[in-house]
Design a protein around this motif. Structure first.
Motif, mmCIF file in Angstrom:
data_model
loop_
_atom_site.group_PDB
_atom_site.id
_atom_site.type_symbol
_atom_site.label_atom_id
_atom_site.label_comp_id
_atom_site.label_asym_id
_atom_site.label_seq_id
_atom_site.Cartn_x
_atom_site.Cartn_y
_atom_site.Cartn_z
ATOM 1 N N UNK A 114 18.315 68.814 25.005
ATOM 2 C CA UNK A 114 18.139 67.367 24.894
ATOM 3 C C UNK A 114 17.885 66.729 26.259
ATOM 4 N N UNK A 115 18.641 67.143 27.261
ATOM 5 C CA UNK A 115 18.502 66.537 28.589
ATOM 6 C C UNK A 115 17.160 66.869 29.224
ATOM 7 N N UNK A 116 16.735 68.121 29.135
ATOM 8 C CA UNK A 116 15.462 68.502 29.761
ATOM 9 C C UNK A 116 14.271 67.899 29.013
ATOM 10 N N UNK A 117 14.373 67.800 27.705
ATOM 11 C CA UNK A 117 13.295 67.156 26.940
ATOM 12 C C UNK A 117 13.196 65.687 27.317
ATOM 13 N N UNK A 118 14.335 65.014 27.442
ATOM 14 C CA UNK A 118 14.323 63.610 27.857
ATOM 15 C C UNK A 118 13.694 63.456 29.234
ATOM 16 N N UNK A 119 14.094 64.300 30.184
ATOM 17 C CA UNK A 119 13.549 64.205 31.540
ATOM 18 C C UNK A 119 12.040 64.424 31.549
ATOM 19 N N UNK A 146 24.062 60.915 25.635
ATOM 20 C CA UNK A 146 24.066 59.459 25.763
ATOM 21 C C UNK A 146 24.318 59.050 27.211
ATOM 22 N N UNK A 147 25.222 59.758 27.884
ATOM 23 C CA UNK A 147 25.500 59.451 29.290
ATOM 24 C C UNK A 147 24.284 59.761 30.156
ATOM 25 N N UNK A 148 23.564 60.812 29.805
ATOM 26 C CA UNK A 148 22.350 61.165 30.555
ATOM 27 C C UNK A 148 21.281 60.095 30.363
ATOM 28 N N UNK A 149 21.144 59.589 29.134
ATOM 29 C CA UNK A 149 20.190 58.507 28.870
ATOM 30 C C UNK A 149 20.543 57.286 29.719
ATOM 31 N N UNK A 151 22.196 57.195 32.491
ATOM 32 C CA UNK A 151 22.000 57.464 33.914
ATOM 33 C C UNK A 151 20.556 57.270 34.345
ATOM 34 N N UNK A 152 19.625 57.344 33.380
ATOM 35 C CA UNK A 152 18.203 57.132 33.658
ATOM 36 C C UNK A 152 17.810 55.667 33.505
ATOM 37 N N UNK A 153 18.823 54.809 33.244
ATOM 38 C CA UNK A 153 18.583 53.364 33.041
ATOM 39 C C UNK A 153 17.626 53.099 31.886
ATOM 40 N N UNK A 154 17.730 53.937 30.848
ATOM 41 C CA UNK A 154 16.919 53.752 29.655
ATOM 42 C C UNK A 154 17.705 52.968 28.617
ATOM 43 N N UNK A 155 17.022 52.163 27.845
ATOM 44 C CA UNK A 155 17.656 51.338 26.826
ATOM 45 C C UNK A 155 18.052 52.189 25.625
ATOM 46 N N UNK A 156 19.303 52.082 25.209
ATOM 47 C CA UNK A 156 19.757 52.728 23.984
ATOM 48 C C UNK A 156 19.592 51.722 22.845
ATOM 49 N N UNK A 157 18.724 52.060 21.910
ATOM 50 C CA UNK A 157 18.431 51.113 20.828
ATOM 51 C C UNK A 157 19.469 51.207 19.708
ATOM 52 N N UNK A 158 19.666 52.397 19.183
ATOM 53 C CA UNK A 158 20.617 52.532 18.081
ATOM 54 C C UNK A 158 21.425 53.815 18.237
ATOM 55 N N UNK A 159 22.668 53.750 17.781
ATOM 56 C CA UNK A 159 23.565 54.906 17.784
ATOM 57 C C UNK A 159 24.171 55.002 16.392
ATOM 58 N N UNK A 160 24.008 56.146 15.757
ATOM 59 C CA UNK A 160 24.585 56.387 14.437
ATOM 60 C C UNK A 160 25.568 57.546 14.574
ATOM 61 N N UNK A 172 36.276 57.294 24.065
ATOM 62 C CA UNK A 172 36.178 56.270 25.108
ATOM 63 C C UNK A 172 34.873 56.411 25.885
ATOM 64 N N UNK A 173 34.479 57.643 26.160
ATOM 65 C CA UNK A 173 33.206 57.861 26.868
ATOM 66 C C UNK A 173 32.028 57.348 26.050
ATOM 67 N N UNK A 174 32.067 57.633 24.741
ATOM 68 C CA UNK A 174 30.984 57.177 23.873
ATOM 69 C C UNK A 174 30.931 55.651 23.805
ATOM 70 N N UNK A 175 32.069 55.016 23.564
ATOM 71 C CA UNK A 175 32.099 53.561 23.453
ATOM 72 C C UNK A 175 31.674 52.898 24.755
ATOM 73 N N UNK A 176 32.021 53.505 25.876
ATOM 74 C CA UNK A 176 31.667 52.933 27.176
ATOM 75 C C UNK A 176 30.171 53.026 27.426
ATOM 76 N N UNK A 177 29.581 54.186 27.161
ATOM 77 C CA UNK A 177 28.181 54.395 27.511
ATOM 78 C C UNK A 177 27.240 53.664 26.564
ATOM 79 N N UNK A 178 27.704 53.357 25.355
ATOM 80 C CA UNK A 178 26.828 52.694 24.379
ATOM 81 C C UNK A 178 27.102 51.202 24.268
#
Length: 306
Positions: A114-119, A146-149, A151-160, A172-178
């Motif tokens: 997921x991380x390398x595909x995003x990059x 989600x944390x990697x997204x 870190x790239x300053x990309x907009x998170x549109x939706x989280x399911x 807590x990590x999930x709620x913070x990053x989203x």
């Protein structure tokens, strides 16, 4: 006869790239490192939306232009029917399914995939936003994604998120990053208590949590900068909802609608006790007005009047 595409002057190459569709760009940049470097200079007018779907059977990445999906990268942990390779950060075995219009790729680790595909996609295209769907059998695999997204300053549109199961650190990590996601939905929770003190940072257009018995009235008040909030199975008395409503009247933030489904019996008259209420319309001293409506015996909808 071959065409010396990469030997063209910069302006000529730019014009050709502008007229290529997104799928053609994907395959062109994989022909060589030089092609990737030169072509990527001219693709920032190619906007895409990305969805990371961590399905149980085959996790995959969906690519959209507007609302139309144009490509899908399937992620496998093993397999033998790969006849080529693509260079992300890692050289990965792949094969193209022309009938399904998707790329099959083989990785040793899903989070790495997921991380390398995003990059790679972020290097080639201009990413408008990213959506995330988690795997109900591996609840937290997408948290580092989600944390990697972010870190790239990309907009998170939706989280399911289909399930939480009690790992407070990961939750807590999930709620913070989203916190700035446009649309956030949590379908299931297998626990009754989590401590999260940063709901005041949430800036969502829509937040839905099916099982919210762990939330306090203070948590709900802190969600005032979310536009539409829907919380199921809250454990509130009428006095708790009265407190929430009073706080919103004083400072509504961006809130437009709050929908609460309580596990306790609630009477609308008890909710508006002590407030400046005419029937179910409540007006604060600042002129801000909310209406309160009981949809069923257990569901109250608080709506900001505009």
């Amino acid at each position: 006869m071959s065409f010396p595409l990469l030997r063209l002057p910069c302006l000529a190459l730019e014009e050709i790239v502008k007229n290529c569709n997104h799928k053609e760009i994907l395959f062109l940049v994989q022909t060589s490192s030089r092609a990737r470097r030169l072509i990527s200079r001219h693709t920032k007018s190619h906007f895409v939306k990305i969805s990371f779907v961590d399905e149980i059977i085959v996790p995959h990445v969906q690519l959209f232009y507007g609302d139309q999906e144009f490509f899908r990268i399937l992620i496998y942990a093993e397999g033998e029917n790969f006849d080529s390779s693509w260079k992300f950060k890692t050289l990965v075995p792949v094969s193209y399914d022309n009938e399904e219009q998707c790329l099959l790729s083989c990785w040793t680790k899903y989070d790495q995939a997921f991380q390398e595909i995003l990059d790679f996609l972020n290097e080639v295209f201009r990413i408008e936003d990213v959506s995330l769907v988690n795997n109900p059998k591996d609840f937290y695999r997408l948290v580092p994604i989600a944390e990697h997204v972010a870190s790239k300053n990309l907009k998170i549109r939706s989280v399911y998120w289909s399930l939480f199961s009690g790992n407070e650190e990961m939750e807590n990590r999930l709620l913070t990053v989203t916190k700035c996601a446009t649309d956030f939905k949590i379908r299931e929770m297998n626990f009754f208590s989590i401590r999260f003190d940063h709901f005041h940072l949430f800036r969502m257009d829509r937040l839905e949590i099916d099982h919210s018995s762990w939330m306090t009235a203070e948590n709900v008040v802190a969600l005032r900068n979310c536009k539409r909030v829907r919380l199921g199975s809250v454990w509130f008395e009428a006095t708790d909802i009265n407190k929430i409503l009073l706080e919103y009247i004083e400072d509504p933030g961006e809130l437009l609608e709050l929908r609460l489904t309580s596990r306790k019996d609630i009477r609308l008259g008890d909710v508006v006790t002590g407030l400046n209420a005419v029937e179910v319309l409540i007006t604060g001293q600042n002129g801000i007005r909310f209406s309160a409506t009981m949809l069923w015996e257990d569901t109250i909808v608080i709506t900001r009047e505009t």
